[in-house]
Write a protein that holds these residues in place. Structure first.
Motif, PDB file in Angstrom:
ATOM      1  N   CYS A  10       0.837  -1.197   0.000  1.00  0.00           N
ATOM      2  CA  CYS A  10       0.000   0.000   0.000  1.00  0.00           C
ATOM      3  C   CYS A  10       0.874   1.249   0.000  1.00  0.00           C
ATOM      4  O   CYS A  10       1.551   1.527  -0.983  1.00  0.00           O
ATOM      5  CB  CYS A  10      -0.957  -0.058   1.180  1.00  0.00           C
ATOM      6  SG  CYS A  10      -2.203   1.236   1.153  1.00  0.00           S
ATOM      7  N   SER A  31       7.238   5.811   5.164  1.00  0.00           N
ATOM      8  CA  SER A  31       5.803   5.998   5.009  1.00  0.00           C
ATOM      9  C   SER A  31       5.533   7.117   4.005  1.00  0.00           C
ATOM     10  O   SER A  31       6.170   8.162   4.043  1.00  0.00           O
ATOM     11  CB  SER A  31       5.186   6.339   6.357  1.00  0.00           C
ATOM     12  OG  SER A  31       3.829   6.650   6.142  1.00  0.00           O
ATOM     13  N   THR A  33       2.834   8.820   3.824  1.00  0.00           N
ATOM     14  CA  THR A  33       1.720   9.622   4.334  1.00  0.00           C
ATOM     15  C   THR A  33       1.698  11.051   3.773  1.00  0.00           C
ATOM     16  O   THR A  33       0.670  11.510   3.283  1.00  0.00           O
ATOM     17  CB  THR A  33       1.787   9.679   5.875  1.00  0.00           C
ATOM     18  OG1 THR A  33       1.696   8.351   6.357  1.00  0.00           O
ATOM     19  CG2 THR A  33       0.637  10.477   6.450  1.00  0.00           C
ATOM     20  N   GLY A  41      -6.207  10.449   0.737  1.00  0.00           N
ATOM     21  CA  GLY A  41      -6.200   8.983   0.614  1.00  0.00           C
ATOM     22  C   GLY A  41      -5.064   8.574  -0.308  1.00  0.00           C
ATOM     23  O   GLY A  41      -4.411   9.436  -0.897  1.00  0.00           O
ATOM     24  N   GLY A 137      -6.605  -1.090   7.692  1.00  0.00           N
ATOM     25  CA  GLY A 137      -7.243  -0.137   6.785  1.00  0.00           C
ATOM     26  C   GLY A 137      -8.186  -0.813   5.797  1.00  0.00           C
ATOM     27  O   GLY A 137      -9.165  -0.231   5.350  1.00  0.00           O
ATOM     28  N   GLY A 163     -10.486   0.409  10.220  1.00  0.00           N
ATOM     29  CA  GLY A 163      -9.526   1.476   9.937  1.00  0.00           C
ATOM     30  C   GLY A 163     -10.077   2.476   8.927  1.00  0.00           C
ATOM     31  O   GLY A 163      -9.888   3.693   9.059  1.00  0.00           O
ATOM     32  N   GLU A 164     -10.775   1.932   7.935  1.00  0.00           N
ATOM     33  CA  GLU A 164     -11.395   2.768   6.903  1.00  0.00           C
ATOM     34  C   GLU A 164     -12.435   3.692   7.538  1.00  0.00           C
ATOM     35  O   GLU A 164     -12.535   4.867   7.189  1.00  0.00           O
ATOM     36  CB  GLU A 164     -12.052   1.803   5.916  1.00  0.00           C
ATOM     37  CG  GLU A 164     -12.580   2.391   4.653  1.00  0.00           C
ATOM     38  CD  GLU A 164     -13.235   1.292   3.790  1.00  0.00           C
ATOM     39  OE1 GLU A 164     -13.193   0.088   4.176  1.00  0.00           O
ATOM     40  OE2 GLU A 164     -13.794   1.642   2.742  1.00  0.00           O
ATOM     41  N   ASP A 167     -10.696   6.431   9.207  1.00  0.00           N
ATOM     42  CA  ASP A 167     -10.161   7.380   8.228  1.00  0.00           C
ATOM     43  C   ASP A 167     -11.265   8.293   7.672  1.00  0.00           C
ATOM     44  O   ASP A 167     -11.073   9.492   7.509  1.00  0.00           O
ATOM     45  CB  ASP A 167      -9.469   6.632   7.081  1.00  0.00           C
ATOM     46  CG  ASP A 167      -8.230   5.888   7.568  1.00  0.00           C
ATOM     47  OD1 ASP A 167      -7.692   6.264   8.626  1.00  0.00           O
ATOM     48  OD2 ASP A 167      -7.806   4.929   6.897  1.00  0.00           O
ATOM     49  N   ARG A 171     -11.873  12.411   8.256  1.00  0.00           N
ATOM     50  CA  ARG A 171     -12.067  13.361   7.160  1.00  0.00           C
ATOM     51  C   ARG A 171     -13.239  14.296   7.460  1.00  0.00           C
ATOM     52  O   ARG A 171     -13.155  15.495   7.234  1.00  0.00           O
ATOM     53  CB  ARG A 171     -12.339  12.561   5.890  1.00  0.00           C
ATOM     54  CG  ARG A 171     -11.834  13.244   4.663  1.00  0.00           C
ATOM     55  CD  ARG A 171     -11.795  12.234   3.556  1.00  0.00           C
ATOM     56  NE  ARG A 171     -11.744  12.905   2.269  1.00  0.00           N
ATOM     57  CZ  ARG A 171     -11.577  12.257   1.139  1.00  0.00           C
ATOM     58  NH1 ARG A 171     -11.463  10.968   1.120  1.00  0.00           N
ATOM     59  NH2 ARG A 171     -11.542  12.913   0.003  1.00  0.00           N
ATOM     60  N   TYR A 177      -5.084  12.541   7.061  1.00  0.00           N
ATOM     61  CA  TYR A 177      -5.027  11.115   6.713  1.00  0.00           C
ATOM     62  C   TYR A 177      -3.642  10.571   7.062  1.00  0.00           C
ATOM     63  O   TYR A 177      -2.670  11.280   6.845  1.00  0.00           O
ATOM     64  CB  TYR A 177      -5.293  10.941   5.217  1.00  0.00           C
ATOM     65  CG  TYR A 177      -5.249   9.513   4.772  1.00  0.00           C
ATOM     66  CD1 TYR A 177      -6.391   8.725   4.825  1.00  0.00           C
ATOM     67  CD2 TYR A 177      -4.058   8.942   4.345  1.00  0.00           C
ATOM     68  CE1 TYR A 177      -6.344   7.401   4.461  1.00  0.00           C
ATOM     69  CE2 TYR A 177      -4.004   7.606   3.980  1.00  0.00           C
ATOM     70  CZ  TYR A 177      -5.147   6.845   4.037  1.00  0.00           C
ATOM     71  OH  TYR A 177      -5.096   5.526   3.682  1.00  0.00           O
ATOM     72  N   PRO A 178      -3.487   9.327   7.541  1.00  0.00           N
ATOM     73  CA  PRO A 178      -4.543   8.413   7.973  1.00  0.00           C
ATOM     74  C   PRO A 178      -5.109   8.828   9.330  1.00  0.00           C
ATOM     75  O   PRO A 178      -4.383   9.232  10.228  1.00  0.00           O
ATOM     76  CB  PRO A 178      -3.822   7.078   8.060  1.00  0.00           C
ATOM     77  CG  PRO A 178      -2.380   7.402   8.284  1.00  0.00           C
ATOM     78  CD  PRO A 178      -2.140   8.748   7.655  1.00  0.00           C
ATOM     79  N   THR A 303       0.895  -1.348  12.167  1.00  0.00           N
ATOM     80  CA  THR A 303       0.701  -0.917  10.774  1.00  0.00           C
ATOM     81  C   THR A 303       1.718  -1.657   9.892  1.00  0.00           C
ATOM     82  O   THR A 303       2.530  -2.430  10.378  1.00  0.00           O
ATOM     83  CB  THR A 303       0.886   0.608  10.661  1.00  0.00           C
ATOM     84  OG1 THR A 303       2.000   0.985  11.462  1.00  0.00           O
ATOM     85  CG2 THR A 303      -0.338   1.351  11.155  1.00  0.00           C
TER      86      THR A 303
END
Ligand code: ATP
Ligand code: MG
Ligand code: FE
Length: 347
Positions: A10, A31, A33, A41, A137, A163-164, A167, A171, A177-178, A303
């Motif tokens: 990911c 990461s 991020t 996202g 996630g 996790g989704e 997230d 938002r 994010y995350p 993670t």
């Protein structure tokens, strides 16, 4: 056996060196991020390109940190799925290229088997069998784990993963994010008496989850407030806490039920959401009351990371498993399709 683990499913590039006798030798992570934050996202194409940029330097880094020479490596394990196909292909092709050059075996590993076995990297490890709560996630699953590769799916989310949901809620609350860690931090300021969100699917038997309604509940609560005034920091904190409590309560109820149903007393919680402090406190307390216990990976191995892939790969490589020739990269791959390393060896 010394194994190089590569994780690129990911938005984190994770690399590690694991020695089946000495344990974890080194691990490194990059990461993405910041790269995806502006889009709210993960953007798949950007993810793949960044893995290409980061992977080889990270591999050099772990070799140097471990003080290991290339010739001392016995095998390579990489995440073959599930995940973003382009991102997976970066790890898979790099792993196969290096394995060919160094003339060592290489094996594609299941990402969720990596998450599930991550607590095994700790000194205090659970024995088999146990129930695994995988909360990340992309997944929310309860799995009965008899041994490595012996997985029976007990229940899973019928819509959003936990996790989704964190997230998406983040938002709505204007958090970056995350969102999981940000929602958790904001919730610390929340008033627990203010809102009570539903505990979805707990009023009927079964071990499935549903988190999309909770997300909608967050939105309607927020909209209702905004009819009279713009949401204050306190309003947002109260909503964050109500949401977090609902998710945690639901997870705890289903874990308790899964242990009852299987007659097991050991639980492993893994995946990004298992880093949540409040979830850990509540799970620990709820299970202790029933003479059961929970094991977690250390915070940074909840993670995505290379260490869990190196570990999972090592268990199978030790049993003689390896990719027959070409690389493997599969976006969808149900965990319960896996077989035990010894069984794969016999077939
Ligand atoms: P999958 O493993 O299913 O393919 P993924 O690899 O994207 O998905 P992970 O890296 O395991 O998932 O976990 C990331 C998720 O964990 C994100 O949704 C993030 O918001 C959530 N998360 C991380 N820390 C926390 C926390 N402290 N509380 C709640 N959620 C958290
Ligand atoms: Mg991630
Ligand atoms: Fe993951």
């Amino acid at each position: 056996m010394r194994v190089l683990g590569i994780e690129t499913s990911c938005d984190e590039t994770g690399v590690a060196l694991f020695d089946s006798e000495r344990g974890l030798l080194a691990d490194a992570l990059h990461s993405q991020t910041d790269l995806h934050a502006v889009y709210g996202g993960v953007v798949p194409e950007l993810a793949s390109r960044d893995h290409v940029r980061r992977l080889l330097p990270l591999i050099e880094q772990v070799f140097s940190e471990a003080g290991l020479a290339r010739g001392e490596l016995d095998a390579i394990a990489y995440t073959a799925g599930p995940g973003l196909i382009g991102a997976l292909m970066v790890g898979a092709s790099t792993a196969h290229g290096l394995a060919k050059a160094w003339q060592i075996p290489v094996l594609g590993v299941h990402h969720m088997e990596g998450h599930l076995l991550a607590p095994m990297l700790e000194e205090d490890r659970p024995e088999f069998p146990f129930v695994a709560l995988l909360v990340s996630g992309g997944h929310t699953q309860l799995v009965e784990v008899r041994d490595i590769g012996c997985y029976r799916l007990l229940g899973e989310s019928v819509d959003d993963a936990a996790g989704e949901a964190f997230d998406k809620t983040a938002r709505m609350l204007d958090l970056p994010y995350p969102g999981g860690p940000h929602v958790a931090r904001l919730a610390e300021q929340g008033n627990p008496e203010r809102f009570r969100f539903p505990r979805p699917m707990t009023d009927r038997p079964g071990l499935d989850f549903s988190f999309s309604g909770l997300k909608t509940h967050t939105l309607t609560t927020l909209r209702k407030l905004q009819e009279t005034h713009p949401a204050s920091d306190q309003d947002r904190a109260d909503i964050a806490l109500a949401f977090e409590e609902a998710v945690i309560d639901t997870l705890v109820i289903k874990c308790r039920r899964a242990l009852e149903q299987t007659g097991l007393t050991r639980l492993v919680a893994a995946g990004g959401v298992s880093a949540n402090r409040r979830l850990r406190e509540r799970l620990d307390a709820a299970l202790a009351r029933r003479g059961a216990r929970v094991w977690y990976p250390r915070g940074r191995f909840c993670t995505d990371n290379g260490a869990m892939i190196a570990y999972a790969g090592a268990q199978r490589l030790l049993a003689g498993e390896c990719d027959p020739g070409s690389m493997r990269a599969v976006a969808r791959w149900p965990l319960h399709e896996l077989t035990s390393p010894s069984a794969a060896n016999l077939s």
